[in-house]
Scaffold this motif. Structure first.
Motif, mmCIF file in Angstrom:
data_model
loop_
_atom_site.group_PDB
_atom_site.id
_atom_site.type_symbol
_atom_site.label_atom_id
_atom_site.label_comp_id
_atom_site.label_asym_id
_atom_site.label_seq_id
_atom_site.Cartn_x
_atom_site.Cartn_y
_atom_site.Cartn_z
ATOM 1 N N ASP A 80 14.158 16.091 33.583
ATOM 2 C CA ASP A 80 14.891 16.030 32.252
ATOM 3 C C ASP A 80 14.245 15.355 31.309
ATOM 4 O O ASP A 80 14.043 15.950 30.051
ATOM 5 C CB ASP A 80 16.348 15.483 32.444
ATOM 6 C CG ASP A 80 17.204 16.214 33.640
ATOM 7 O OD1 ASP A 80 16.880 17.416 33.924
ATOM 8 O OD2 ASP A 80 18.288 15.485 33.733
ATOM 9 N N HIS A 83 10.921 17.297 30.119
ATOM 10 C CA HIS A 83 11.420 18.595 29.183
ATOM 11 C C HIS A 83 11.510 18.232 28.126
ATOM 12 O O HIS A 83 11.153 18.758 27.092
ATOM 13 C CB HIS A 83 12.574 19.200 30.028
ATOM 14 C CG HIS A 83 12.672 20.652 29.507
ATOM 15 N ND1 HIS A 83 13.893 20.816 28.611
ATOM 16 C CD2 HIS A 83 12.122 21.865 29.724
ATOM 17 C CE1 HIS A 83 13.881 21.976 28.142
ATOM 18 N NE2 HIS A 83 12.954 22.594 28.725
ATOM 19 N N ALA A 84 12.330 16.995 28.017
ATOM 20 C CA ALA A 84 13.019 16.538 26.491
ATOM 21 C C ALA A 84 11.843 16.164 25.685
ATOM 22 O O ALA A 84 11.686 16.479 24.452
ATOM 23 C CB ALA A 84 14.051 15.492 26.829
ATOM 24 N N LEU A 87 9.286 19.138 24.516
ATOM 25 C CA LEU A 87 10.025 19.723 23.206
ATOM 26 C C LEU A 87 9.899 18.947 22.171
ATOM 27 O O LEU A 87 9.771 19.522 21.121
ATOM 28 C CB LEU A 87 11.466 20.094 23.594
ATOM 29 C CG LEU A 87 11.843 21.273 24.914
ATOM 30 C CD1 LEU A 87 13.313 21.675 24.953
ATOM 31 C CD2 LEU A 87 10.871 22.450 24.659
ATOM 32 N N THR A 92 6.970 24.200 23.777
ATOM 33 C CA THR A 92 8.123 25.294 23.882
ATOM 34 C C THR A 92 8.680 25.416 25.262
ATOM 35 O O THR A 92 8.119 25.233 26.354
ATOM 36 C CB THR A 92 7.609 26.588 23.605
ATOM 37 O OG1 THR A 92 6.571 27.059 24.551
ATOM 38 C CG2 THR A 92 7.153 26.441 22.095
ATOM 39 N N ASP A 93 10.179 25.733 25.235
ATOM 40 C CA ASP A 93 10.999 26.009 26.748
ATOM 41 C C ASP A 93 10.348 27.193 27.364
ATOM 42 O O ASP A 93 10.403 28.259 26.722
ATOM 43 C CB ASP A 93 12.510 25.967 26.195
ATOM 44 C CG ASP A 93 13.292 26.074 27.526
ATOM 45 O OD1 ASP A 93 12.904 25.416 28.529
ATOM 46 O OD2 ASP A 93 14.235 26.669 27.450
ATOM 47 N N GLU A 94 10.221 26.925 28.666
ATOM 48 C CA GLU A 94 9.817 28.091 29.500
ATOM 49 C C GLU A 94 10.897 27.887 30.811
ATOM 50 O O GLU A 94 10.642 28.939 31.570
ATOM 51 C CB GLU A 94 8.498 28.129 29.909
ATOM 52 C CG GLU A 94 7.532 28.610 28.912
ATOM 53 C CD GLU A 94 7.376 30.124 28.649
ATOM 54 O OE1 GLU A 94 7.697 30.928 29.818
ATOM 55 O OE2 GLU A 94 7.259 30.556 27.804
ATOM 56 N N GLY A 95 11.867 27.316 30.671
ATOM 57 C CA GLY A 95 12.712 27.091 31.721
ATOM 58 C C GLY A 95 13.642 25.634 31.837
ATOM 59 O O GLY A 95 12.766 24.688 32.223
ATOM 60 N N ALA A 96 14.742 25.683 31.177
ATOM 61 C CA ALA A 96 15.378 24.334 31.025
ATOM 62 C C ALA A 96 15.531 23.699 32.517
ATOM 63 O O ALA A 96 15.528 24.377 33.570
ATOM 64 C CB ALA A 96 16.710 24.410 30.579
ATOM 65 N N PRO A 97 15.816 22.487 32.367
ATOM 66 C CA PRO A 97 15.683 21.621 33.839
ATOM 67 C C PRO A 97 17.150 22.339 34.516
ATOM 68 O O PRO A 97 18.266 22.687 34.048
ATOM 69 C CB PRO A 97 16.131 20.348 33.358
ATOM 70 C CG PRO A 97 15.639 20.105 32.044
ATOM 71 C CD PRO A 97 15.755 21.542 31.374
ATOM 72 N N ALA A 109 11.758 22.156 35.638
ATOM 73 C CA ALA A 109 11.947 22.424 34.390
ATOM 74 C C ALA A 109 10.376 22.878 33.998
ATOM 75 O O ALA A 109 9.228 22.506 34.460
ATOM 76 C CB ALA A 109 12.084 21.318 33.340
ATOM 77 N N VAL A 111 7.610 24.190 30.682
ATOM 78 C CA VAL A 111 7.169 24.187 29.160
ATOM 79 C C VAL A 111 5.772 24.683 29.043
ATOM 80 O O VAL A 111 5.260 24.830 29.779
ATOM 81 C CB VAL A 111 7.325 22.713 28.744
ATOM 82 C CG1 VAL A 111 8.701 21.994 28.732
ATOM 83 C CG2 VAL A 111 6.121 21.695 29.351
#
Length: 127
Positions: A80, A83-84, A87, A92-97, A109, A111
């Protein structure tokens, strides 16, 4: 099986700032650098395992279609945080946790860094 991995960049200073902000969430820090590359690793590891480099052939860096590099996370909270941080640093997001269907404890996750390289953090421990 893997000795190390590299990702290419067209702006080493900018990429270094991105990874300096993101990789500590996984326990990795900048270990080495020169004018063409920056190396990250865990304290106590015998070698640098993740390199951000300007291409040796001096051509522009590009990312690979279908390429994804997954880094070990010790906890789901580290995933987590990775990922945070990515960002917040402009990735850029490529799959949220979250859990994935690969097996019961696969929490990851994904990115893209500032050059488009796809990087993941994965924890496979039950929590």
């Amino acid at each position: 099986m893997l000795l190390y991995v590299t990702v290419g960049t067209n702006d080493l200073k900018r990429a270094g700032a991105f990874y300096d902000a993101v990789l500590p969430a996984l326990g990795y820090r900048r270990q080495r650098q020169d004018e063409t590359e920056i190396g990250y690793g865990a304290d106590g590891d015998v070698r640098v395992r993740f390199w951000v480099v300007t291409p040796f052939n001096r051509a522009p860096a590009t990312y690979g279609n279908g390429v994804s590099i997954a880094l070990v996370a010790e906890t789901r909270g580290a995933v987590d945080a990775f990922h945070a941080a990515a960002l917040a640093a402009g990735g850029t997001d490529e799959g949220a946790p979250g859990l994935r269907p690969f097996h019961a404890n696969f929490y990851g996750a994904w990115v893209r860094d500032l050059d488009g390289n796809k990087i993941a953090a994965v924890c496979e421990r039950p929590e």
